[in-house]
Design an enzyme around this catalytic site. Structure first.
Site, mmCIF file in Angstrom:
data_model
loop_
_atom_site.group_PDB
_atom_site.id
_atom_site.type_symbol
_atom_site.label_atom_id
_atom_site.label_comp_id
_atom_site.label_asym_id
_atom_site.label_seq_id
_atom_site.Cartn_x
_atom_site.Cartn_y
_atom_site.Cartn_z
ATOM 1 N N CYS A 222 0.809 -1.223 0.000
ATOM 2 C CA CYS A 222 0.000 0.000 0.000
ATOM 3 C C CYS A 222 0.846 1.279 0.000
ATOM 4 O O CYS A 222 0.546 2.240 -0.724
ATOM 5 C CB CYS A 222 -0.951 -0.001 1.179
ATOM 6 S SG CYS A 222 -0.289 -0.733 2.661
ATOM 7 N N HIS B 135 -3.048 6.264 4.415
ATOM 8 C CA HIS B 135 -1.609 6.310 4.703
ATOM 9 C C HIS B 135 -1.065 7.668 4.240
ATOM 10 O O HIS B 135 -1.405 8.148 3.144
ATOM 11 C CB HIS B 135 -0.859 5.227 3.924
ATOM 12 C CG HIS B 135 -1.046 3.833 4.448
ATOM 13 N ND1 HIS B 135 -1.839 3.503 5.522
ATOM 14 C CD2 HIS B 135 -0.501 2.657 4.018
ATOM 15 C CE1 HIS B 135 -1.780 2.190 5.733
ATOM 16 N NE2 HIS B 135 -0.981 1.654 4.829
HETATM 17 N N1 NAP Z 1 -4.987 -3.416 4.284
HETATM 18 C C1 NAP Z 1 -4.167 -2.858 3.399
HETATM 19 O O1 NAP Z 1 -3.942 -1.626 3.374
HETATM 20 C C2 NAP Z 1 -3.492 -3.703 2.391
HETATM 21 C C3 NAP Z 1 -2.821 -3.086 1.353
HETATM 22 C C4 NAP Z 1 -2.170 -3.852 0.405
HETATM 23 C C5 NAP Z 1 -2.228 -5.220 0.506
HETATM 24 N N2 NAP Z 1 -2.895 -5.814 1.537
HETATM 25 C C6 NAP Z 1 -2.915 -7.265 1.580
HETATM 26 O O2 NAP Z 1 -4.238 -7.739 1.376
HETATM 27 C C7 NAP Z 1 -4.422 -8.944 2.097
HETATM 28 C C8 NAP Z 1 -5.668 -8.854 2.986
HETATM 29 O O3 NAP Z 1 -5.579 -7.749 3.848
HETATM 30 P P1 NAP Z 1 -6.825 -7.271 4.722
HETATM 31 O O4 NAP Z 1 -6.397 -5.967 5.275
HETATM 32 O O5 NAP Z 1 -8.098 -7.346 3.952
HETATM 33 O O6 NAP Z 1 -6.873 -8.402 5.881
HETATM 34 P P2 NAP Z 1 -8.085 -8.841 6.802
HETATM 35 O O7 NAP Z 1 -9.047 -7.729 7.002
HETATM 36 O O8 NAP Z 1 -7.453 -9.455 8.015
HETATM 37 O O9 NAP Z 1 -8.822 -9.993 5.972
HETATM 38 C C9 NAP Z 1 -8.217 -11.228 5.685
HETATM 39 C C10 NAP Z 1 -9.114 -12.034 4.750
HETATM 40 O O10 NAP Z 1 -8.435 -13.242 4.398
HETATM 41 C C11 NAP Z 1 -9.293 -14.338 4.636
HETATM 42 N N3 NAP Z 1 -8.536 -15.547 4.965
HETATM 43 C C12 NAP Z 1 -7.662 -15.707 5.987
HETATM 44 N N4 NAP Z 1 -7.190 -16.980 5.979
HETATM 45 C C13 NAP Z 1 -7.776 -17.618 4.934
HETATM 46 C C14 NAP Z 1 -7.708 -18.942 4.414
HETATM 47 N N5 NAP Z 1 -6.931 -19.882 4.961
HETATM 48 N N6 NAP Z 1 -8.459 -19.241 3.308
HETATM 49 C C15 NAP Z 1 -9.257 -18.307 2.756
HETATM 50 N N7 NAP Z 1 -9.368 -17.040 3.218
HETATM 51 C C16 NAP Z 1 -8.636 -16.697 4.288
HETATM 52 C C17 NAP Z 1 -10.147 -13.889 5.808
HETATM 53 O O11 NAP Z 1 -11.287 -14.687 5.880
HETATM 54 P P3 NAP Z 1 -12.037 -15.023 7.279
HETATM 55 O O12 NAP Z 1 -12.955 -13.866 7.520
HETATM 56 O O13 NAP Z 1 -12.746 -16.292 6.966
HETATM 57 O O14 NAP Z 1 -10.974 -15.165 8.322
HETATM 58 C C18 NAP Z 1 -10.441 -12.446 5.389
HETATM 59 O O15 NAP Z 1 -11.454 -12.447 4.417
HETATM 60 C C19 NAP Z 1 -3.107 -9.177 2.838
HETATM 61 O O16 NAP Z 1 -2.310 -10.019 2.013
HETATM 62 C C20 NAP Z 1 -2.487 -7.825 2.923
HETATM 63 O O17 NAP Z 1 -1.092 -7.869 3.017
HETATM 64 C C21 NAP Z 1 -3.540 -5.087 2.466
#
Ligand code: NAP
Length: 344
Positions: free
Chosen positions: A130, A242
């Site tokens: 990000c 950010h």
């Molecule tokens: N937040 C940011 O600013 C940002 C920016 C760039 C990239 N990212 C990347 O985007 C990704 C997600 O971030 P987020 O902020 O959305 O995280 P989050 O809010 O913690 O959500 C995680 C998601 O992944 C799912 N998940 C976890 N384990 C899983 C599994 N074994 N099989 C299938 N689904 C699974 C969760 O499902 P459940 O609800 O079932 O647990 C939830 O839907 C990460 O890789 C992060 O590094 C985030």
């Protein structure tokens, strides 16, 4: 022409935003499938005025799905993206699992759209971190004009960058402070409410953190390997958005006025830069917006050809979900993907 799209991590911060953005931008979908872990099976998420029942990733067959946007963390991506790609479904991955793989393009459409053609090697396209995404959107047009030699950046990263658990922790700690309750620290390494933490991701041997290293490696991969960059990444008690304080040294002269004019015309950028009280953007105002906002553009007289500026964007949108959807749009615009199922 429309596409069957699966969102893995649909219950997460980024996944929910992904569903909003696909709908808002009218991406041509024949069907959208919401996937997450077994924990979320049967829960519901919204896609426009529709409600989607969440299905489990490990019981889903990707063979008739055209595009999978992965947003479930690095470990899930490492295990699943290659398998999904091999089934002929193009994966757009939000995690860091494949960003540094030379057979996987790392794309910000405003910066390096032509690199996308590499995706056929693994059927995977990586979305940047990000903090890097918003930085390179602003650096690219300035680099084209005056060639960047070195960048020094300090980030002020919101808790949503650490997923929904990060947002919950800021909320519960803030409430606990107000009601004089005990403050639990779970997700972050120290209390985040009414504090800042100069540490994101793991420490590396040289004292930098992995988040700081990512900004260096990704800027080089997408923009120019010759650019030197040093970063200090800091978590701040902001829910969404950010911010970055950036100092840039160029090879050729560039004035603050020239930079302002260039950035005003640049794709994805919006300049808000009045030299008066409130004449700049804050992360609160960037939340829900698509643009990368640039403020406080000024000449740095301590170096030759130097500028300082303040760059802010919604990390869940340009930093993740919006950029992923723009990558999907680029695949369609360039005719690089065809739907597996022809419309009836
Ligand atoms: N937040 C940011 O600013 C940002 C920016 C760039 C990239 N990212 C990347 O985007 C990704 C997600 O971030 P987020 O902020 O959305 O995280 P989050 O809010 O913690 O959500 C995680 C998601 O992944 C799912 N998940 C976890 N384990 C899983 C599994 N074994 N099989 C299938 N689904 C699974 C969760 O499902 P459940 O609800 O079932 O647990 C939830 O839907 C990460 O890789 C992060 O590094 C985030």
């Amino acid at each position: 022409m429309s596409f069957k799209v699966a969102i893995v991590g649909a219950t997460g911060n980024v996944g929910r935003e992904m569903l909003n953005i696909l709908e808002e931008r009218g991406f041509p979908v024949s069907e959208v499938v919401a996937l997450a872990s077994r924990r979320s099976q049967g829960t519901e998420v919204s896609f426009g005025d529709r409600t989607l029942k969440v299905r489990t990733l490990d019981q889903y067959d990707f063979s008739d799905t055209d595009i999978c946007i992965m947003s479930a963390g690095g470990n899930v991506s490492k295990e699943w993206s290659p398998k999904i790609g091999k089934q002929g479904c193009v994966v757009i991955d939000n995690s860091s699992a494949f960003r540094y793989d030379q057979d996987v393009p790392l794309i910000v459409p405003e910066v390096n759209p032509d690199a996308i053609s590499l995706f056929t090697r693994k059927n995977i396209i990586a979305n940047p971190n990000c903090s890097t995404a918003q930085l390179v959107v602003a650096l690219k047009p300035l680099h084209d004009f005056a060639t960047i030699k070195r960048v020094v950046v300090a980030t002020y990263q919101s808790v949503s960058g650490a997923g929904k658990e990060g947002m919950d922790e800021l909320f519960t700690q803030t409430r606990a402070v107000f009601v004089a309750d005990s403050v639990d620290v779970k997700k972050f390494t120290k209390r985040i409410a009414f504090n800042v933490i100069p540490h994101i991701d793991v420490f590396l041997d040289d004292g930098f953190t992995k988040e700081e290293w990512k900004m260096v490696a990704e800027t080089k991969k997408m923009l120019d390997p010759k650019i030197k960059l040093t970063a200090t990444c800091v978590r701040v008690p902001v829910f969404i958005g950010h911010s970055e304080a950036v100092n840039i040294e160029f090879e050729k002269p560039i004035t603050a006025d020239e930079a302002r004019e260039i950035l005003r015309e640049a794709p994805g950028c919006q300049v808000i830069d009045k030299r008066e009280d409130g004449g700049y953007i804050t992360p609160l105002e960037s939340a829900g917006e698509d643009a990368t906002f640039i403020s406080r553009i000024r000449e740095d007289s301590t170096i030759d050809n130097g500028l300082s500026m303040w760059i802010v964007s919604d990390n869940l949108r340009k930093g993740a979900a919006l950029n992923a959807v723009q990558i999907a749009e680029l695949l369609v615009e360039r005719g690089l993907i065809q739907p597996k199922k022809k419309a009836a």
